[in-house]
Design an enzyme around this catalytic site. Structure first.
Site, PDB file in Angstrom:
ATOM      1  CG  ASP A   1       1.395  -0.364  -3.758  1.00  0.00           C
ATOM      2  OD1 ASP A   1       2.834  -0.213  -4.008  1.00  0.00           O
ATOM      3  OD2 ASP A   1       0.999  -0.425  -2.450  1.00  0.00           O
TER       4      ASP A   1
ATOM      5  CG  HIS B   1       5.282  -0.823  -1.236  1.00  0.00           C
ATOM      6  ND1 HIS B   1       3.865   0.464  -1.506  1.00  0.00           N
ATOM      7  CD2 HIS B   1       6.420   0.843  -0.820  1.00  0.00           C
ATOM      8  CE1 HIS B   1       3.599   1.182  -0.881  1.00  0.00           C
ATOM      9  NE2 HIS B   1       4.978   2.010  -0.839  1.00  0.00           N
TER      10      HIS B   1
ATOM     11  CB  SER C   1       3.954   2.379   2.527  1.00  0.00           C
ATOM     12  OG  SER C   1       4.288   3.337   1.285  1.00  0.00           O
TER      13      SER C   1
END
Length: 551
Positions: A83, A306, A476
């Site tokens: 990520d 994220h 995601s």
């Protein structure tokens, strides 16, 4: 692959446009909001609830722990998160980080001789030897076009050499997509910038008109307004909050400003043919997929939002009565592999990230990223096969373009180039919290062949940098929900193989025949037609199936 909220404002903008906007500005009489830890906030995690007991299309994690797993003993499992980076100091993540026991922290020596110096909790393939990091990057199509315009200048399909034919075809395809995307983003940037001032003024005017300092859903729904234009503006504001998940108008304005910033970054960086931060920072040869030993050990990176959110979904500490509960139990650990910039990841980095994770003991790999072009696809597929040989499950987000992957391309792909199935790969679409026409997230990609299963991916509450928490939406989020379920199965039933995990998750998915809107459209279809299984991941049923298989 989270969804920038401003990209889903079309309906709200229409509602707010015209007379309502002008009137709201002149009336004189009538993103995600992060929260600090405040004890156990797991009640905000709708996706842990059970479709049967709670009448919510979650994965049944709470029920599985309460009814089946409470007397069983979990075993160690390592889940790699490829990520953007992770806040390794987060109160809910620090205790669950994978630890490379062969490495002595901070001594500048590759103690375990794996080729990566001081990789205590993982590795960063977007870093340079001097400690700097790539943040913003170009899109893959931008890179293909930038190289192709130099390489194929003045050539046509008839004059290009036969040996270069395939590359030329790829270049022409990228050139077409690039021009369309550039036009779209220029128009969107103008739209977002033109909205910022008027909506800011409108919020101020509505606060004054309604006599309140806070415009949240309660205040708006209870507002007494006789003016039809103000009523229309209130309806538009409520719709905008619904679409973006903003708790109040201030959060909405914050998202709007962040959206404008993101749009500008797309034009200045992602679609900029002359932008190449990697050459100065990483100093590798991005075209040489045989290179493996580059990067640095900075796992935080410039923006770990994220990755931090993804990691918490999988394995945030369940027993500290702080913040959220990850799906997987202690002793499941998170290995951090940074390979996803603000822009498109590179195939070379993806392949190396998979190999690093496999070589260092990961049994499950979450991949919440994706793109439209994959010029080094063979390298990624070789990494897929390497993971399969080592018994590692790959879990991948299907993408947020509301595309049908039976006809549109998204990479890393769900199939090998020869169209055979990847036996150790699960591709996951995003579902919502209501079993109605919105069960399918309006942004999610789908496919009867290329998306294996859906999982909760709308308003998912999880960890954010700085030991705070907030909601994010996207495939995601659906991917780590699925990876977390896989980690639970592997932890409690360690003999299960990667192919076993994939089979059990798919077979146990709760099939829905709800009539849903096709993502990105208005046509109603049977939810079961949008994926291979036609279902939503169900941890409770998966645990039962795994238990039966392990007898």
């Amino acid at each position: 692959m989270t969804i920038p909220p401003f990209r889903r404002w079309s309906l709200a903008v229409a509602l707010l446009a015209g007379p309502a906007l002008a009137q709201a500005q002149s009336v004189n009489a009538p993103s995600t909001t992060a929260t600090p830890p405040a004890g156990d906030m797991s009640a905000a995690q709708w996706y842990l609830k059970d479709p049967q007991l709670d009448n919510v299309p979650g994965v049944g994690a709470n029920r599985a722990y309460a009814e089946i797993l409470k007397n069983l003993v979990p075993t160690p499992v390592v889940v790699a998160v490829i990520d953007s980076g992770i806040d390794t100091a987060h109160v809910d993540l620090k205790p669950v980080l994978w630890r490379n026991r062969g490495e002595i922290p901070g001594n500048g020596i590759d103690d375990d001789k794996n080729g990566y110096v001081d990789d205590v909790h993982g590795w960063n393939f977007l870093g340079g030897p001097d400690g700097r990091n790539v943040n913003a990057e170009t899109l893959e199509m931008t890179r293909i076009v930038a190289a192709g315009r130099k390489r194929f200048k003045g050539l046509t399909a008839k004059t290009v050499k036969p040996v270069d034919k395939a590359d030329f075809v790829l270049y022409e395809k990228a050139e077409k997509a690039y021009k369309a995307r550039l036009k779209e983003e220029i128009e969107r940037n103008q739209q977002v910038e033109s909205m910022t001032g008027p909506i800011t003024d409108m919020v101020a005017a509505m606060k004054q008109a309604l006599g309140t300092d806070k415009l949240d859903t309660v205040a708006l729904r209870n507002a007494k307004a006789d003016d039809p234009n103000l009523k229309r503006a209130i309806a538009g504001m409520l719709e905008m909050m619904r679409q973006t998940g903003a708790a109040d108008s201030d959060a909405l304005l914050k998202q709007l400003n962040e959206g404008a910033k993101q749009e500008r970054s797309l034009l200045d960086n992602s679609l900029n043919l002359n932008f190449d931060p990697r050459a100065d920072i990483v100093k590798d040869n991005p075209n040489d997929v045989t290179q493996r030993y580059y990067g640095n050990n900075d796992l935080h990176g410039p923006d770990p939002m994220h990755g931090t959110h993804v990691a918490g979904i999988i394995a945030a500490v369940r027993t500290n009565n702080v913040g959220i509960q990850g799906l997987a139990p202690d002793p499941v650990r998170i290995m951090v592999v940074r390979a996803v910039p603000d822009g498109d990841e590179r195939d070379k980095d993806v392949a190396n990230a998979i190999r690093y994770a496999v070589d260092n003991g990961a049994q499950i790999i979450n991949m919440s990223f994706g793109k439209e072009f994959s010029p080094q696809r063979p390298a990624v597929e070789a990494a897929y096969k390497y993971a399969a040989q080592k018994g590692v499950l790959l879990v991948h987000a299907a993408g947020n373009e509301n595309h049908n992957l039976d006809t549109e391309e998204n990479y890393p792909a769900s199939f090998y180039m020869n169209n055979t199935t990847v036996p150790n790969l699960l591709t996951v679409g995003a579902s919502g919290p209501l079993d109605n026409s919105h069960l399918t997230a309006d942004f999610s990609n789908y496919s009867h062949k290329g998306v294996d299963v859906f999982a909760p991916g709308v308003n998912i509450y999880s960890t954010l940098p700085g030991s705070v928490y907030g909601n994010e939406s996207g495939t995601s989020m659906a991917s780590p929900v699925t990876a977390g379920v896989a980690a639970v199965l592997k932890s409690y039933f360690p003999k299960l193989t990667a192919t076993d995990l994939k089979r059990i998750i798919m077979q146990s998915a709760q099939v829905h025949h709800t009539k849903v809107q096709t993502p990105g459209g208005e046509k109603l279809v049977d939810f079961s037609t949008l994926s291979v299984t036609g279902g939503v991941v169900d941890m409770y049923e998966a645990v039962k199936l795994a238990q039966k298989a392990s007898l």
